[in-house]
Design an enzyme around this catalytic site. Structure first.
Site, mmCIF file in Angstrom:
data_model
loop_
_atom_site.group_PDB
_atom_site.id
_atom_site.type_symbol
_atom_site.label_atom_id
_atom_site.label_comp_id
_atom_site.label_asym_id
_atom_site.label_seq_id
_atom_site.Cartn_x
_atom_site.Cartn_y
_atom_site.Cartn_z
ATOM 1 N N HIS A 64 0.876 -1.179 0.000
ATOM 2 C CA HIS A 64 0.000 0.000 0.000
ATOM 3 C C HIS A 64 0.912 1.226 0.000
ATOM 4 O O HIS A 64 1.558 1.497 0.999
ATOM 5 C CB HIS A 64 -0.866 0.037 1.263
ATOM 6 C CG HIS A 64 -1.747 -1.157 1.445
ATOM 7 N ND1 HIS A 64 -3.081 -1.161 1.115
ATOM 8 C CD2 HIS A 64 -1.492 -2.394 1.943
ATOM 9 C CE1 HIS A 64 -3.618 -2.341 1.403
ATOM 10 N NE2 HIS A 64 -2.667 -3.107 1.909
ATOM 11 N N PHE A 65 0.952 1.938 -1.123
ATOM 12 C CA PHE A 65 1.829 3.117 -1.197
ATOM 13 C C PHE A 65 1.055 4.427 -1.021
ATOM 14 O O PHE A 65 1.631 5.513 -1.126
ATOM 15 C CB PHE A 65 2.638 3.108 -2.500
ATOM 16 C CG PHE A 65 3.816 2.136 -2.492
ATOM 17 C CD1 PHE A 65 4.210 1.482 -1.330
ATOM 18 C CD2 PHE A 65 4.542 1.888 -3.650
ATOM 19 C CE1 PHE A 65 5.295 0.597 -1.313
ATOM 20 C CE2 PHE A 65 5.637 1.014 -3.646
ATOM 21 C CZ PHE A 65 6.009 0.361 -2.492
ATOM 22 N N ASN A 96 -6.848 0.688 -2.138
ATOM 23 C CA ASN A 96 -7.591 1.438 -1.100
ATOM 24 C C ASN A 96 -6.948 2.802 -0.837
ATOM 25 O O ASN A 96 -6.662 3.174 0.290
ATOM 26 C CB ASN A 96 -7.699 0.628 0.199
ATOM 27 C CG ASN A 96 -6.359 0.207 0.771
ATOM 28 O OD1 ASN A 96 -5.386 0.037 0.045
ATOM 29 N ND2 ASN A 96 -6.293 0.038 2.075
ATOM 30 N N HIS A 235 -2.665 -12.739 2.931
ATOM 31 C CA HIS A 235 -2.250 -12.781 4.345
ATOM 32 C C HIS A 235 -3.064 -13.727 5.223
ATOM 33 O O HIS A 235 -3.821 -13.309 6.081
ATOM 34 C CB HIS A 235 -2.202 -11.382 4.967
ATOM 35 C CG HIS A 235 -3.308 -10.437 4.592
ATOM 36 N ND1 HIS A 235 -4.622 -10.811 4.487
ATOM 37 C CD2 HIS A 235 -3.277 -9.114 4.317
ATOM 38 C CE1 HIS A 235 -5.350 -9.767 4.160
ATOM 39 N NE2 HIS A 235 -4.559 -8.722 4.039
ATOM 40 N N ASP A 306 2.570 -6.877 2.560
ATOM 41 C CA ASP A 306 1.453 -6.041 3.036
ATOM 42 C C ASP A 306 1.987 -4.743 3.650
ATOM 43 O O ASP A 306 1.531 -4.311 4.709
ATOM 44 C CB ASP A 306 0.550 -6.786 4.020
ATOM 45 C CG ASP A 306 -0.790 -6.071 4.212
ATOM 46 O OD1 ASP A 306 -1.056 -5.067 3.520
ATOM 47 O OD2 ASP A 306 -1.566 -6.512 5.083
ATOM 48 N N HIS A 310 1.432 3.673 8.505
ATOM 49 C CA HIS A 310 0.694 4.770 9.142
ATOM 50 C C HIS A 310 1.729 5.507 9.976
ATOM 51 O O HIS A 310 2.710 4.902 10.425
ATOM 52 C CB HIS A 310 -0.407 4.228 10.056
ATOM 53 C CG HIS A 310 -1.454 3.433 9.345
ATOM 54 N ND1 HIS A 310 -2.467 4.006 8.614
ATOM 55 C CD2 HIS A 310 -1.631 2.084 9.240
ATOM 56 C CE1 HIS A 310 -3.241 3.056 8.096
ATOM 57 N NE2 HIS A 310 -2.745 1.882 8.453
HETATM 58 O O1 DOR Z 1 -3.668 -3.884 8.413
HETATM 59 C C1 DOR Z 1 -3.987 -3.599 7.287
HETATM 60 N N1 DOR Z 1 -3.718 -2.400 6.764
HETATM 61 N N2 DOR Z 1 -4.652 -4.496 6.557
HETATM 62 C C2 DOR Z 1 -5.210 -4.171 5.380
HETATM 63 O O2 DOR Z 1 -5.830 -5.007 4.783
HETATM 64 C C3 DOR Z 1 -5.119 -2.784 4.862
HETATM 65 C C4 DOR Z 1 -3.922 -2.133 5.381
HETATM 66 C C5 DOR Z 1 -3.898 -0.648 5.143
HETATM 67 O O3 DOR Z 1 -4.151 -0.214 4.007
HETATM 68 O O4 DOR Z 1 -3.594 0.084 6.070
#
Ligand code: DOR
Length: 445
Positions: A64-65, A96, A235, A306, A310
């Site tokens: 996720h970038f 997302n 996962h 994955d 954050h």
């Molecule tokens: O822990 C997670 N964070 N699981 C996910 O499926 C999405 C990801 C995120 O985009 O932060």
């Protein structure tokens, strides 16, 4: 006359389909053109790979970038810089973002942003929803798309397909292998009070319990069978799902992450708190062993990081307001090489999980194996190097890693993409030159 190459990797130990053996590799015009004893050859650039193992480029099929929309957490440039610093040559990026990647415009925007900014090869997932379900067969074939991703349970962002009828519409349309986050949304809602009451991240695997994961995975496989879909279950976290998926290998492929293979509750929550909060959660030692069983027995097809950063300020909010996800693309290979050093898996098995497996599952054109005719993508590793993983060395915008302070054995020393040295001993090339990946079944006729 002696052969001439653009790039010559000399004297390394090659990790190929034939096994692990000394050899040289010649690259011309971005492609591997010779493998073997090239002692008499010359080249524009020669790398002395003595003492190093040469892997096919490592491919991370889940990152996720965050761009566009959440660039304060991560972006395409920094994320891919972390990738090549960690020996990763290609990534599949998740939908997302904000806006969601659910239409051709959003995909084109990401490809545009990636141009001249991403350090590694890349492709983007198309999010599958009730709104675009009927268009997915076309959307998934767009250039630069690696396939469709569905979230069955709420996680970061608002991409969600919680009910069976919508799932049926999506899986009935999608033709390529469909990647799925399997957690059962109704059960998540029912049990959310457990997280609120506990106000502590150690309750995360209790709220999002093994039954939440298993229930969704069972629903997914039932609908995949009904609709004739092929699914890639992301996962996996429970021993029960691993055994269940072993009975459904004809239609399902399986991903595990380094963090689920390495960390375990309750210790990881005591030590790292919300930093190791992710969806689906890190569970106890029994489940961790269940994942290794699946890996040892061949049930697991790929390892994806994955990578989901954050900021630490966001992580400092009181659970469950703290967001789920942790960085991982830069530590994927070092953490797994450390498991190789500990004798937990072989280098050949790791090569299949990180290189050949992703290419085979998703039909990536010209990548995944060291082979004449394939792109000259290589990850050079020193299996004996002892290094410490540190927050301050992380490229991600959020600036941290759950593995901070961990000493590992095995380290990537060079990342080569299409014959270009993109990273060597932690130093980057002068320019980012990553390109969109191509997929065999989607190439123009
Ligand atoms: O822990 C997670 N964070 N699981 C996910 O499926 C999405 C990801 C995120 O985009 O932060």
């Amino acid at each position: 006359m002696a052969e001439t190459f653009d790039l010559l990797l000399r004297g390394g130990t090659l990790v190929t389909h034939s096994g692990i053996a000394p050899g040289d590799i010649g690259v011309r015009n971005g492609r591997t053109v010779a493998i073997g004893d090239l002692a008499t050859a010359s080249a524009g650039e020669t790398i002395d790979a003595k003492g190093l193992h040469v892997l096919p480029g490592v491919i991370d099929t889940q990152v996720h970038f965050r761009e566009p929309g959440n660039e304060h957490k991560e972006n395409l440039e920094a994320g891919s810089r972390g990738a090549v610093l960690g020996g990763v040559t290609a990534v599949f990026e998740m939908p997302n973002t904000a806006p969601l990647t659910t239409n051709p415009g959003a995909l084109a925007d990401k490809l545009d942003r990636a141009k001249d900014r991403m350090w590694c090869e890349h492709a983007f997932y198309m999010g599958g929803t009730g709104d675009n379900a009927e268009q997915l067969a076309e959307l998934e074939r767009l250039p630069g798309c690696c396939g469709v991703k569905i979230f069955m349970g709420s996680s970061t962002g608002n991409l969600l397909t919680e009910d069976d009828p919508t799932l049926r519409r999506i899986l009935g349309t999608v033709r390529r292998r469909c990647a799925v986050h399997a957690e059962d949304e109704p059960r998540l809602k029912e049990r959310q009070h457990l997280a609120q009451e506990a106000a502590d991240p150690s309750a995360h695997p209790l709220w999002r319990d093994p039954e939440t994961a298993l229930r969704a995975t069972r629903r997914l496989i039932a609908i995949a069978r009904e609709t004739g879909a092929r699914v890639h279950v992301l996962h996996i976290t429970t021993a029960e799902e691993m055994r269940f998926l072993a009975e459904n290998k004809d239609i399902a492929t399986v991903e595990v992450t380094p963090q689920h293979l390495t960390l375990a509750a309750p210790g990881c929550y005591d030590e790292l708190g919300t930093r190791v909060q992710m969806n689906p959660p890190i569970r106890d030692e029994g489940h961790r062993q269940g994942l290794w069983w699946g890996l040892d027995q061949g049930v697991v097809d790929v390892i994806g990081s994955d990578h989901a950063p954050h900021t630490l300020a966001e992580k400092a909010e009181t659970y469950p307001a703290s967001p789920s996800g942790m960085p991982g693309v830069q530590t994927l290979l070092p953490v797994m090489l450390d498991h190789v050093a500990a004798g937990r898996l072989s280098l050949l098995r790791l090569m299949d999980l990180l290189c050949a497996g992703p290419a085979r599952l998703f039909g990536i054109a010209g990548k995944g194996r060291i082979a004449v005719g394939n792109d000259g993508d290589f990850t050079l590793v020193d299996l004996a190097a002892k290094r410490r993983i540190l927050d301050q060395d992380m490229a991600n915008v959020s600036g941290w890693t759950p593995f901070h302070g961990r000493e590992v054995t095995g380290w990537p020393l060079a990342t080569i993409i299409r014959g270009q040295i993109v990273m060597r001993e932690g130093e980057l090339a002068s320019q980012a030159t990553g390109r969109p990946l191509r997929f065999g079944e989607c190439l123009p006729g």
